[in-house]
Scaffold this active site. Structure first.
Site, PDB file in Angstrom:
ATOM      1  N   ASN A 248       0.803  -1.231   0.000  1.00  0.00           N
ATOM      2  CA  ASN A 248       0.000   0.000   0.000  1.00  0.00           C
ATOM      3  C   ASN A 248       0.830   1.272   0.000  1.00  0.00           C
ATOM      4  O   ASN A 248       0.453   2.261  -0.593  1.00  0.00           O
ATOM      5  CB  ASN A 248      -0.944   0.012   1.206  1.00  0.00           C
ATOM      6  CG  ASN A 248      -1.791   1.257   1.232  1.00  0.00           C
ATOM      7  OD1 ASN A 248      -2.639   1.462   0.357  1.00  0.00           O
ATOM      8  ND2 ASN A 248      -1.543   2.141   2.186  1.00  0.00           N
ATOM      9  N   ASP A 346      -0.325  -6.828   3.571  1.00  0.00           N
ATOM     10  CA  ASP A 346      -0.737  -5.851   4.567  1.00  0.00           C
ATOM     11  C   ASP A 346      -1.785  -4.877   4.020  1.00  0.00           C
ATOM     12  O   ASP A 346      -1.723  -4.473   2.860  1.00  0.00           O
ATOM     13  CB  ASP A 346       0.529  -5.069   4.947  1.00  0.00           C
ATOM     14  CG  ASP A 346       0.313  -4.037   6.016  1.00  0.00           C
ATOM     15  OD1 ASP A 346       0.023  -4.430   7.154  1.00  0.00           O
ATOM     16  OD2 ASP A 346       0.441  -2.834   5.712  1.00  0.00           O
ATOM     17  N   LEU A 351      -5.785  -0.203  -0.379  1.00  0.00           N
ATOM     18  CA  LEU A 351      -4.972  -0.128  -1.601  1.00  0.00           C
ATOM     19  C   LEU A 351      -5.434   0.966  -2.564  1.00  0.00           C
ATOM     20  O   LEU A 351      -4.638   1.703  -3.112  1.00  0.00           O
ATOM     21  CB  LEU A 351      -4.990  -1.489  -2.321  1.00  0.00           C
ATOM     22  CG  LEU A 351      -4.175  -2.601  -1.634  1.00  0.00           C
ATOM     23  CD1 LEU A 351      -4.483  -3.958  -2.252  1.00  0.00           C
ATOM     24  CD2 LEU A 351      -2.678  -2.308  -1.728  1.00  0.00           C
ATOM     25  N   GLU A 353      -8.256   4.173  -3.635  1.00  0.00           N
ATOM     26  CA  GLU A 353      -9.235   5.166  -3.170  1.00  0.00           C
ATOM     27  C   GLU A 353     -10.081   5.596  -4.362  1.00  0.00           C
ATOM     28  O   GLU A 353      -9.625   5.557  -5.508  1.00  0.00           O
ATOM     29  CB  GLU A 353      -8.520   6.411  -2.615  1.00  0.00           C
ATOM     30  CG  GLU A 353      -7.611   6.132  -1.418  1.00  0.00           C
ATOM     31  CD  GLU A 353      -6.296   5.459  -1.806  1.00  0.00           C
ATOM     32  OE1 GLU A 353      -5.838   5.652  -2.956  1.00  0.00           O
ATOM     33  OE2 GLU A 353      -5.736   4.725  -0.971  1.00  0.00           O
ATOM     34  N   GLU A 417      -4.664  -8.972   5.068  1.00  0.00           N
ATOM     35  CA  GLU A 417      -5.130  -8.295   6.268  1.00  0.00           C
ATOM     36  C   GLU A 417      -6.086  -7.177   5.887  1.00  0.00           C
ATOM     37  O   GLU A 417      -5.715  -6.240   5.190  1.00  0.00           O
ATOM     38  CB  GLU A 417      -3.955  -7.693   7.038  1.00  0.00           C
ATOM     39  CG  GLU A 417      -4.414  -7.011   8.298  1.00  0.00           C
ATOM     40  CD  GLU A 417      -3.902  -5.589   8.465  1.00  0.00           C
ATOM     41  OE1 GLU A 417      -4.001  -5.061   9.575  1.00  0.00           O
ATOM     42  OE2 GLU A 417      -3.416  -4.989   7.480  1.00  0.00           O
TER      43      GLU A 417
HETATM   44  C1  GLC Z   1      -1.231  -2.975   9.000  1.00  0.00           C
HETATM   45  C2  GLC Z   1      -0.236  -3.506   9.995  1.00  0.00           C
HETATM   46  C3  GLC Z   1       0.073  -2.425  10.992  1.00  0.00           C
HETATM   47  C4  GLC Z   1       0.685  -1.283  10.240  1.00  0.00           C
HETATM   48  C5  GLC Z   1      -0.220  -0.828   9.090  1.00  0.00           C
HETATM   49  C6  GLC Z   1       0.505   0.073   8.150  1.00  0.00           C
HETATM   50  O1  GLC Z   1      -2.435  -2.652   9.586  1.00  0.00           O
HETATM   51  O2  GLC Z   1      -0.703  -4.669  10.588  1.00  0.00           O
HETATM   52  O3  GLC Z   1       0.908  -2.871  12.008  1.00  0.00           O
HETATM   53  O4  GLC Z   1       0.905  -0.203  11.102  1.00  0.00           O
HETATM   54  O5  GLC Z   1      -0.683  -1.898   8.331  1.00  0.00           O
HETATM   55  O6  GLC Z   1       1.390  -0.653   7.350  1.00  0.00           O
END
Ligand code: GLC
Ligand code: CA
Length: 729
Positions: A248, A346, A351, A353, A417
């Site tokens: 990202n 992550d 990703l 907008e 995530e």
């Molecule tokens: C995700 C990670 C977190 C981090 C964020 C930015 O949420 O788990 O720890 O601060 O992304 O990369």
């Protein structure tokens, strides 16, 4: 039908039997199973013709169906595409036929390579090229047959912050060499896969989630060579290694961002810029980021605002730029070539907008949340979970499939995530259907959200709500997953109404269907270490400073990232030498809660954890059925079964001091016998040897099962499923 497609179809149907047995005029017009059934068949064809038919996936491009008896099952797959430039296509057959989960090719069209034929095929992930056809003999998931494609389904994935795990060179920061020294321990847990949070070159403003070089290791942790050796070590133990992947954003120190700031035309467009409203005097939108700052920061170099969903030192990459997409694939390839087995990607919901740049509304649930700092105060309708983000995940899944196929690699797992309570949005990351795949493991944070609730809401009915919510929203073709916590949420042991309940939660994590993710230290019940704003020197997670006094405690993530607690005597608990100041102070519970003590104790959280990891390899837990038996405010119970094996798991959710709970499981399980007995297989540490339940091996009458507060047990029933009508699907 044009002639070439007919020839594909013909060859494919012939695969059902030794070819000579079917005459081409018999199969010429077959486009459905019904027609196929009418074809006259010969004795020798019987092997594939007895049993039942069940259509599988039938589209313009694919014809597939099951043939099965009670004991055997086959899946026949025929790719009907005639265009030789067609791409490798992936289908997910999982969940279409009972508990079957994988297969091996028994007959195939000549276009399959010998490598393809050798490997087992996981039904979640069947790859087929244009015009190919094959018959798979099917196996249940738990069968001991080539796990190269489904390791990610049965493994326990162990999340490690390398900095916090083991220091080897006495600088107070854990490193790769240190981690290597602890592989024996990790293996002793029964854990087969490790996931490392970022170890890339980074200014470390966000524990390495701010990357300045995606293709190197930060010198704090070692070198690329050290990392190669680690991969070899892990693989030589038949274990796997997954790394965090952070597409990202980059660090503001990344050469791409530096070049963009200096107006290098190639790199400007790697990031997202906006002139701002009202001649630049106002921010482009009201968007609030996930690190307690507005998402826009003004760059005096470029006289424009750049976008960042997290800290201002983490500028977002622009995924509408094909060059950025190419760069990301290069990075994937770099680590895959080194032998990485998968990625935890992550922040996928951030990703893309909406580039119309509309403001976002305040959330109805915002209550008294401060909208200037709290991410959850807004409905992120424009900046999170946009359809483009789902498409990117799908694109990367395709990329990994192709890489694995071309390089003859075992399955490469894609974990994502997306930190949101909106379960429908999380589920969408699995992909759209059986043909458009996304993430294998969109991490299920529901237990974490349950732990966020107020103390008086952390009871069995709420727990039941989150567990059922996940199960009922899970697409039928998707594989489940569970976690108790992560580097982003306070430790479970510190948040449970009673610390003793951790054992019951291990049972939920490890014995429910699905992949289990465990955060380092949770296996010994490690606790948070509180930090205060007054002692700001100790703080590493600088994001916490954005939240001010009111939310500091809730938001500071150093609490749960403290060094691993290895020993009880050595200063610093064996994490680093006694003369060194660790980069983050240890939790002062390390004297009582550490690996050494729990390994030496007869019974401990650690020992129970190991026992449950082993138990989870039994067929009913890996590939069997699951059903809730009872959920009340005080109790949660479920069963797992397959064939004649039934296990019952019962957890008393009450904290100490409540009356014991008595249940008649003969009734609850609709057992036709008058009595029902279960053998104790595992128990929480607070169930003593001389208690009513007693030791492993004891046989308990389930007509009145008595559990004290915070006790949890696993029982194997001594009755066959046919006597327990609860087990009928
Ligand atoms: C995700 C990670 C977190 C981090 C964020 C930015 O949420 O788990 O720890 O601060 O992304 O990369
Ligand atoms: Ca070190």
């Amino acid at each position: 039908m044009c002639s070439s497609s007919l020839s594909v179809a013909k060859e494919s149907f012939f695969l059902l039997a030794p070819l000579e047995l079917l005459r081409s005029e018999d199969v010429k017009n077959i486009t459905s199973i019904e027609e196929l059934k009418k074809v006259k068949i010969d004795q020798q064809f019987i092997r594939y013709c007895i049993g039942e038919y069940k259509p599988a996936i039938i589209t313009d491009n694919l014809f597939s169906f099951f043939r099965f008896t009670e004991k055997q099952a086959y899946l026949i797959i025929i790719d009907k595409r005639i265009d030789s430039t067609s791409e490798l296509q992936r289908y997910n057959f999982y969940g279409l036929l009972d508990t079957y989960g994988k297969g091996k090719i028994v007959i195939s069209s000549s276009t399959l390579t010998s490598e393809q034929i050798k490997k087992s095929i996981n039904l979640t992930n069947v790859l087929i090229n244009q015009g190919q056809a094959f018959i798979l003999e099917l196996f249940q998931l738990h069968t001991d047959y080539d796990e190269s494609q489904d390791w990610w389904m049965h493994d326990v994935i162990y999340e490690i912050i390398v900095a916090s795990y083991q220091d080897s060179n006495n600088d107070g920061i854990g490193d790769i060499q240190g981690l290597r020294q602890r592989l024996d321990y990790i293996q002793s847990l029964g854990v087969n896969t490790i996931w490392l949070t970022p170890i890339y070159t980074s200014p470390w403003k966000d524990y390495g989630y701010d990357i300045s070089n995606f293709c190197d290791i930060d010198s704090r942790f070692g070198t690329l060579d050290d990392f190669r050796i680690l991969i070899d070590d892990v693989h030589s133990r038949q274990m796997r290694i997954i790394i965090d992947f952070v597409p990202n954003h980059t660090s503001n120190e990344h050469p791409w961002f530096q070049a963009a700031l200096h107006n290098d035309p190639k790199y400007i467009d790697y990031y997202i810029w906006h002139k701002g409203k009202n001649n630049g005097k106002e921010l482009p939108t009201n968007w609030l980021g996930a690190s307690g700052q507005r998402m826009w920061t003004f760059s005096s170099e470029r006289n424009m605002y750049y976008l960042h969903q997290f800290l201002d030192c983490q500028p977002d990459l622009n995924f509408r730029n094909e060059n950025v997409l190419d760069e990301i694939e290069k990075i994937f390839r770099f680590w895959l070539d080194m032998g990485i087995d998968g990625f935890r990607v992550d922040a996928v919901r951030h990703l893309i907008e909406n580039d119309q740049y509309h403001d976002e509304p305040l959330s109805k649930d915002a209550k008294d949340m401060d909208p200037n700092i709290m991410y959850v105060a807004y409905d992120h309708t424009e900046s999170a979970d946009q359809s483009g983000s789902y498409e990117l995940v799908q694109r990367w899944r395709k990329f990994l499939d192709k890489y694995a196929y071309e390089n003859n690699r075992n399955y490469i797992v894609l974990i994502t995530e997306a930190y949101t309570v909106d379960i429908k949005k999380v589920m969408r990351y699995f992909g759209n259907n059986r043909e458009e795949h996304g993430s294998d493991i969109p991490i299920n944070f529901l237990i974490t959200y349950y732990l966020d609730k107020d103390e008086n809401e952390k009871h069995g009915l709420e727990l039941d709500k989150v567990l059922s919510d996940w199960q009922s929203n899970l697409p039928e073709y998707a594989w489940s997953n569970w976690c108790l916590g992560s580097h982003d949420s306070h430790r479970i042991t510190s948040r449970l109404p009673s610390k003793e309940l951790i054992d019951g939660f291990y049972m939920l994590l490890l014995l429910q269907s699905g992949t289990a993710l465990i955060y380092y230290g949770d296996e010994i019940g490690m606790c948070d270490r509180p930090f205060t704003l007054a002692n700001s020197d100790e703080i590493v997670d600088i994001t916490a400073f954005n939240y001010g006094e009111k939310y500091f405690d809730k938001m500071i993530r150093d609490r749960q990232r403290t060094p691993m607690q290895w020993t009880s005597q050595e200063a610093n608990a064996g994490f680093t030498s006694s003369t060194v100041k660790p980069f983050l102070p240890l939790s002062d519970t390390w004297h009582e809660l550490n690996v050494e003590q729990q390994q030496n104790a007869l019974r401990s959280h650690l020992k129970l954890f190991q026992q449950l990891v082993k138990l989870r390899q039994q067929a009913p837990f890996y590939g069997g059925y699951q059903k809730k038996v009872i959920a009340t405010k005080e109790l949660y119970a479920f069963i797992r079964w397959l064939d004649t094996n039934i296990y019952l798991i019962v957890i008393n959710i009450n904290k100490k001091g409540h009356d014991p709970i008595i249940n008649d499981f003969t009734k609850l399980l609709k057992c036709q016998n008058k009595e029902l007995f279960g053998e104790v297989i595992a128990r929480s540490c607070n169930i003593l040897d001389d208690s009513l339940i007693g030791k492993e091996g004891n046989q308990i009458n389930l007509n009145n099962l008595i559990l004290q507060s915070s006790e949890a047990i696993v029982l194997k029933l001594l009755t066959y499923p046919s006597n327990i009508s609860f087990c009928q699907q």
